[in-house]
Design an enzyme around this catalytic site. Structure first.
Site, PDB file in Angstrom:
ATOM      1  N   ARG A 167       0.914  -1.143   0.009  1.00  0.00           N
ATOM      2  CA  ARG A 167      -0.133  -0.103  -0.084  1.00  0.00           C
ATOM      3  C   ARG A 167       0.891   1.251  -0.140  1.00  0.00           C
ATOM      4  NH1 ARG A 167      -1.929  -3.671   3.902  1.00  0.00           N
ATOM      5  NH2 ARG A 167      -3.847  -4.346   3.340  1.00  0.00           N
ATOM      6  N   LYS A 191      -1.794  -2.750   8.055  1.00  0.00           N
ATOM      7  CA  LYS A 191      -2.883  -2.088   8.831  1.00  0.00           C
ATOM      8  C   LYS A 191      -2.753  -2.590  10.297  1.00  0.00           C
ATOM      9  CE  LYS A 191      -6.177  -1.315   5.012  1.00  0.00           C
ATOM     10  NZ  LYS A 191      -7.363  -1.592   4.508  1.00  0.00           N
ATOM     11  N   HIS A 262      -2.660   2.314  -5.408  1.00  0.00           N
ATOM     12  CA  HIS A 262      -3.655   1.127  -5.244  1.00  0.00           C
ATOM     13  C   HIS A 262      -3.729   0.436  -6.516  1.00  0.00           C
ATOM     14  CE1 HIS A 262      -5.480  -0.814  -1.816  1.00  0.00           C
ATOM     15  NE2 HIS A 262      -6.616  -1.092  -2.677  1.00  0.00           N
ATOM     16  N   ARG A 265      -1.093  -1.931  -6.887  1.00  0.00           N
ATOM     17  CA  ARG A 265      -1.407  -2.884  -5.973  1.00  0.00           C
ATOM     18  C   ARG A 265      -2.221  -3.999  -6.805  1.00  0.00           C
ATOM     19  NH1 ARG A 265      -1.196  -4.512  -0.500  1.00  0.00           N
ATOM     20  NH2 ARG A 265      -3.377  -5.127   0.418  1.00  0.00           N
ATOM     21  N   HIS A 288      -3.488  -9.347   3.397  1.00  0.00           N
ATOM     22  CA  HIS A 288      -4.846  -9.165   3.463  1.00  0.00           C
ATOM     23  C   HIS A 288      -5.470 -10.270   4.930  1.00  0.00           C
ATOM     24  CE1 HIS A 288      -5.824  -8.380  -0.950  1.00  0.00           C
ATOM     25  NE2 HIS A 288      -5.531  -7.336  -0.438  1.00  0.00           N
ATOM     26  N   TYR A 297      -9.375 -10.842  -7.033  1.00  0.00           N
ATOM     27  CA  TYR A 297      -8.614 -10.905  -8.136  1.00  0.00           C
ATOM     28  C   TYR A 297      -8.575 -11.910  -8.917  1.00  0.00           C
ATOM     29  CZ  TYR A 297      -6.204  -7.101  -5.338  1.00  0.00           C
ATOM     30  OH  TYR A 297      -6.156  -5.800  -4.849  1.00  0.00           O
TER      31      TYR A 297
END
Length: 316
Positions: A167, A191, A262, A265, A288, A297
């Protein structure tokens, strides 16, 4: 709530009992869950709206929240024309909040455990084709041939974004010591400050080496600290500058969709899957929390395969 925090809209109109819980929840999100400030603000805005709705219905304590109230709040949002994506996000925010209320003894039961949410429309992210990604890097490298520190930095950032799928915030947060050139891996804090190790290839390694050897020292200042990538004034580069760079460089690739960091990404994930990587590996590389996030994806790769089939097969 104190003036130093970001106050959710109209939260001052809540009775003290509800406002106090909102303040406790803010501290939980920021300190215990270690969420980013903008994420905390988004959660608080949603929950402030929920509590305001409950207050208008006559509730004065969070222990009184029930499933009917939660559903009526979402129904009110729908009547105001909120999108399915927004409704889904607010339903999630409500469930997280009520689970916290029950877990901390502020409510006798988790009122949101049975709360459903509308399925947001799944839109396939735009991605670069392999040749477009290659052209992006080649063009950026050509611009850096003058040896300018900014050019060397930009190539290194683009290479790392595409090589790792990290990210933009993760890229900006990198320190010099996060790069391990012996193993060609980078330590990334995602995150919630969750740490993961992501490999990168020789092109990215060469670009980072060139930046560290010939570029970073020219931009560094006494207060630069350990930041890997620096802005023109010597401080840690910010996300806005990286987004501007990516949009500008991709705009120079003929036929490429307009993408930001992004989008790179998404591109990295798609190309990994198209190259044979398994979902679990891609999930770990991207950081993730849920495999379902990575699975989107597969829809991208399937859609691209379908278009190629229709264009190429005589009986498509």
């Amino acid at each position: 709530m104190t003036a130093s925090r970001t106050t959710p809209p109209d939260s001052d109109d809540l009775p003290e009992s509800l406002s106090r819980v909102l303040g406790d929840y803010e501290r939980h999100l920021a300190s215990e869950r270690n969420l980013a400030p903008h994420t905390v603000t988004a959660y608080l805005g949603d929950i402030a709206g929920l509590l305001e709705h409950a207050h208008r219905l006559g509730f004065s304590d969070v222990s009184e929240l029930d499933l009917r109230t939660l559903r009526s709040w979402l129904a009110k949002q729908q009547s105001m024309g909120r999108s399915r994506t927004t409704l889904a996000r607010r339903a999630t925010a409500a469930r997280v909040f009520t689970a916290w209320l029950a877990r901390t003894g502020r409510a006798p039961v988790d009122a949101g455990s049975a709360l459903g949410s509308p399925k947001p429309h799944q839109t396939l992210p735009s991605v670069l084709r392999v040749e477009e990604a290659r052209e992006l890097i080649v063009a950026a490298t050509a611009l850096a041939d003058d040896g300018s520190p900014v050019g060397l930095r930009d190539v290194a950032m683009l290479e790392l974004l595409y090589a790792t799928g990290m990210r933009v915030g993760e890229l900006c947060g990198l320190d010099v010591d996060d790069i391990d050139r012996d193993r060609n891996v980078v330590r990334v804090f995602g995150k919630g400050r969750k740490e993961r190790t992501v490999p990168f290839g020789q092109p990215a390694a060469a670009a980072v080496d060139a930046w560290l050897a010939h570029g970073r020292g020219q931009l560094a200042r006494p207060g630069s600290g350990p930041a890997l990538f620096l802005g023109a004034r010597g401080g840690r580069i910010d996300q806005r500058a990286v987004r501007t760079l990516v949009h500008r460089r991709i705009a120079e690739v003929p036929g490429a969709p307009d993408l930001g960091p992004h989008g790179l990404r998404h591109t990295a994930a798609t190309h990994l899957l198209e190259g044979g990587a398994d979902l679990r590996s891609v999930q770990e590389l991207l950081g993730h929390a849920s495999l379902a996030t990575t699975q989107r994806y597969t829809h991208v790769t399937t859609e691209r395969l379908r278009r190629a089939y229709q264009q190429a097969h005589p009986r498509a």
